[in-house]
Design a protein around this motif. Structure first.
Motif, PDB file in Angstrom:
ATOM      1  N   LYS A 165       0.841  -1.211   0.000  1.00 40.51           N
ATOM      2  CA  LYS A 165       0.000   0.000   0.000  1.00 40.51           C
ATOM      3  C   LYS A 165       0.872   1.256   0.000  1.00 40.51           C
ATOM      4  CE  LYS A 165      -3.936   2.361   0.852  1.00 40.51           C
ATOM      5  NZ  LYS A 165      -5.098   2.376  -0.023  1.00 40.51           N
ATOM      6  N   SER A 170       3.197   1.483  -3.343  1.00 43.90           N
ATOM      7  CA  SER A 170       2.476   1.718  -4.595  1.00 43.90           C
ATOM      8  C   SER A 170       1.820   3.097  -4.631  1.00 43.90           C
ATOM      9  CB  SER A 170       1.428   0.624  -4.824  1.00 43.90           C
ATOM     10  OG  SER A 170       0.453   0.640  -3.803  1.00 43.90           O
ATOM     11  N   HIS A 171       1.513   3.662  -3.463  1.00 39.24           N
ATOM     12  CA  HIS A 171       0.859   4.971  -3.425  1.00 39.24           C
ATOM     13  C   HIS A 171       1.841   6.115  -3.138  1.00 39.24           C
ATOM     14  CE1 HIS A 171      -3.502   3.873  -3.558  1.00 39.24           C
ATOM     15  NE2 HIS A 171      -2.993   2.689  -3.254  1.00 39.24           N
ATOM     16  N   ASP A 174      -0.249  11.135  -2.976  1.00 36.49           N
ATOM     17  CA  ASP A 174      -0.607   9.791  -3.422  1.00 36.49           C
ATOM     18  C   ASP A 174      -0.423   9.736  -4.942  1.00 36.49           C
ATOM     19  OD1 ASP A 174      -2.019   7.493  -4.301  1.00 36.49           O
ATOM     20  OD2 ASP A 174      -3.288   7.539  -2.506  1.00 36.49           O
ATOM     21  N   LYS A 197      -0.697   7.220  -6.957  1.00 31.47           N
ATOM     22  CA  LYS A 197      -1.680   6.397  -7.660  1.00 31.47           C
ATOM     23  C   LYS A 197      -2.988   7.166  -7.849  1.00 31.47           C
ATOM     24  CE  LYS A 197      -1.686   1.872  -7.341  1.00 31.47           C
ATOM     25  NZ  LYS A 197      -1.865   0.470  -6.882  1.00 31.47           N
ATOM     26  N   GLU A 198      -3.424   7.847  -6.797  1.00 35.64           N
ATOM     27  CA  GLU A 198      -4.678   8.614  -6.871  1.00 35.64           C
ATOM     28  C   GLU A 198      -4.481  10.025  -7.412  1.00 35.64           C
ATOM     29  OE1 GLU A 198      -7.559   7.235  -6.246  1.00 35.64           O
ATOM     30  OE2 GLU A 198      -6.704   5.339  -5.557  1.00 35.64           O
ATOM     31  N   LYS A 199      -3.212  10.475  -7.435  1.00 35.25           N
ATOM     32  CA  LYS A 199      -2.841  11.812  -7.904  1.00 35.25           C
ATOM     33  C   LYS A 199      -3.556  12.905  -7.124  1.00 35.25           C
ATOM     34  CE  LYS A 199      -0.827  10.239 -12.070  1.00 35.25           C
ATOM     35  NZ  LYS A 199      -0.281  10.540 -13.360  1.00 35.25           N
ATOM     36  N   ALA A 236       6.176   6.282 -12.707  1.00 30.29           N
ATOM     37  CA  ALA A 236       6.146   6.059 -11.266  1.00 30.29           C
ATOM     38  C   ALA A 236       6.665   4.663 -10.949  1.00 30.29           C
ATOM     39  CB  ALA A 236       4.723   6.236 -10.743  1.00 30.29           C
ATOM     40  N   ASN A 237       7.681   4.586 -10.118  1.00 28.98           N
ATOM     41  CA  ASN A 237       8.261   3.300  -9.729  1.00 28.98           C
ATOM     42  C   ASN A 237       8.927   3.477  -8.372  1.00 28.98           C
ATOM     43  OD1 ASN A 237       9.054   0.643  -9.786  1.00 28.98           O
ATOM     44  ND2 ASN A 237      10.095   0.769 -11.761  1.00 28.98           N
ATOM     45  N   ASP A 292       4.549  12.118 -15.799  1.00 30.57           N
ATOM     46  CA  ASP A 292       5.354  11.498 -14.747  1.00 30.57           C
ATOM     47  C   ASP A 292       6.825  11.875 -14.924  1.00 30.57           C
ATOM     48  OD1 ASP A 292       3.442  10.195 -13.248  1.00 30.57           O
ATOM     49  OD2 ASP A 292       3.474   8.386 -14.471  1.00 30.57           O
TER      50      ASP A 292
END
Length: 497
Positions: free
Chosen positions: A126, A129-130, A189, A191-193, A278-279, A299
């Motif tokens: 979690k 990834s975020h 975040d 992932k959620e931007k 994103a990584n 990104d």
């Protein structure tokens, strides 16, 4: 014709620097910093590090007075202001915009248990990834410490800020921040931007504490009447750029695109590379933040490798191993006669605390492979510089595993990059071309302001006058020798960890 200047501030933990850059020529007109001796850091308890935000304002004012006096610039000559700042700090203000406590700055470690507990309870998948990192010892975890240990202060918090946000607020009376800044505090975040609501919910923070988000390059706010009168600036002057010190250093070296690398090698060393997607590293051996040109649609991530035992090792060798009174240049001359690989002597350079690239292990510094019949002080001196380079390359392998192709390294010609052996070894092992520039964080911030207010159309125009001082190509004839020396060092490191 009147002059058009761009003003850049760089808020460090040791001083605040100001630079005036001629907007039309790109040439630095004047620079100054205060205090001239290192600014105090309050350490009430072991592992704590705090500074009074008011002191940054006072130092900025003094540095500005000096550059304006040196150039004869008037307030109306300054067309835009940019700010670089020490990353990861926490400033808490009340509804009157007054600091509620000293800032908990980047090198304060009290919040480590809070970040580690969040990482464990929320889960590594979690968080990574975020946030692209563990919550670690970053700004959000520092706020969690305030919430638990100083609830009476926490209850009065109106907004939280990073050090650069605070200086912008003092200039304008407006509280805002950037996505890049939020990301360095573990509050964005990816992932959620949007701001990291899941982490705020976990810690029990209101998202209302987060300042309004403004673009990194844009007119973020304007100098207020009060600040204009206090500083001798013109009311309405735009504040049009803001970046943390490492992303800003990359900007100062015109590093914006995937695969480009910015490096510094002072007391500690940094390799900062730009990634196009994103990584993250699953072991959090490097940190990933939004670069200055990251947007919700583009990104551009800055991957940060920090090595603690860099110039501090070279200085230790000079004090304790090299002949007394010798200069760094003379050290470099002595070790130039020693072959690549220091004839089997290796130095593991991690004697300045726990290293993130080693998963926060503290293995110390060790000297290995000495033969009393053939090795000299010069062997140890060369092995020290090689060991520093090899630690950089070890971390760069992690960056490569994340998808970064390292072809070119940009660096300021300063500190360890003044050493030909250091430069040649880094190029030889990494296979990357090294370009050395004359650069400075506050100058970069000034040019960033020029981009943000539209004086420059893009970064290539802003940095077209960036002075390239040297280019170091990899020595292909000695490539095998460099790689053999690196592999020997790496095998020794793996015995220690």
């Amino acid at each position: 014709m009147t002059n058009r200047y761009l003003l850049g501030f760089d808020v460090g933990s040791s001083s605040v620097k100001a630079s005036l850059v001629d907007a039309d020529t790109g040439i630095t007109a004047a620079s100054a910093f205060f205090p001239e001796k290192e600014a105090p850091i309050l350490a009430i308890k072991a592992g704590w590090a705090e500074q009074d935000p008011q002191s940054w304002w006072n130092y900025a004012k003094l540095a500005l007075q000096k550059v304006m006096a040196d150039t004869g610039a008037k307030g109306e000559d300054i067309k835009a202001i940019g700010i670089s700042y020490q990353m990861h700090g926490l400033v808490c203000v009340d509804k009157y915009l007054q600091p509620l406590r000293p800032s908990i700055i980047w090198c304060d470690s009290r919040a480590v248990p809070y970040g580690e507990k969040a990482f464990e309870e929320l889960g590594s998948e979690k968080c990574l990834s975020h946030l692209l990192n563990s919550p670690g010892n970053f700004t959000a975890a520092k706020l969690a410490w305030v919430k638990e240990n100083e609830p009476e202060i926490f209850d009065q918090i109106y907004k939280i800020m990073l050090p650069g946000d605070y200086l912008a607020m003092r200039l304008s009376g407006t509280v805002n921040t950037t996505i890049s800044g939020l990301s360095e505090g573990m509050m964005w975040d990816f992932k959620e931007k949007k701001p990291a609501k899941f982490l705020f919910d976990y810690f029990g923070f209101s998202e209302d504490m987060v300042a309004d988000i403004v673009p990194t390059f844009a007119i973020q706010s304007e100098v207020s009447k009060k600040a204009a009168e206090e500083l001798g600036l013109k009311e309405g002057t735009p504040i049009s750029y803001r970046g943390g010190d490492q992303p800003n250093n990359a900007l100062s070296l015109n590093v914006f695109n995937p695969g480009e690398i910015a490096s510094t090698a002072g007391t500690s060393g940094v390799v900062y590379g730009v990634l196009g997607e994103a990584n993250y590293d699953k072991k959090s051996r490097v940190n990933t933040f939004a670069h200055v040109n990251y947007t919700k649609k583009l990104d551009r991530l800055g991957v940060l490798l920090c090595i603690n035992g860099t110039g501090i090792l070279n200085a230790w060798v000079r004090r304790n191993v090299a002949p007394e009174g010798i200069s760094y240049d003379e050290m470099n001359e002595m070790m130039a006669n020693i072959p690549i690989g220091s004839e089997g002597v290796t130095i593991i350079p991690f004697g300045n605390g726990a290293e993130r690239v080693l998963e926060n292990k503290e293995i110390g510094c060790s000297i290995n492979g000495i033969n009393f019949n053939k090795h000299s002080k010069a062997h140890i001196m060369r092995a020290a510089q090689e060991g520093i380079v090899f630690s950089f390359c070890y971390g760069m392998e992690v960056m490569s595993q994340m998808g970064m192709e390292i072809k070119k390294i940009h660096a300021g010609k300063a500190n360890m990059f003044l050493s030909e052996i250091f430069r040649n070894t880094l190029a030889g092992v990494s296979g990357a071309t090294i370009e050395l520039y004359e650069t400075d964080g506050s100058v970069g911030a000034a040019k960033g302001a020029g981009m943000g207010c539209g004086i420059y159309k893009d970064h290539d125009e802003a940095f077209h006058t960036l002075k390239k001082l040297a280019v170091i190509e990899p020595d292909l004839a000695n490539r095998y020798a460099y790689l053999a020396a690196y592999n020997n060092w790496k095998s020794q490191l793996e015995k220690n960890i």
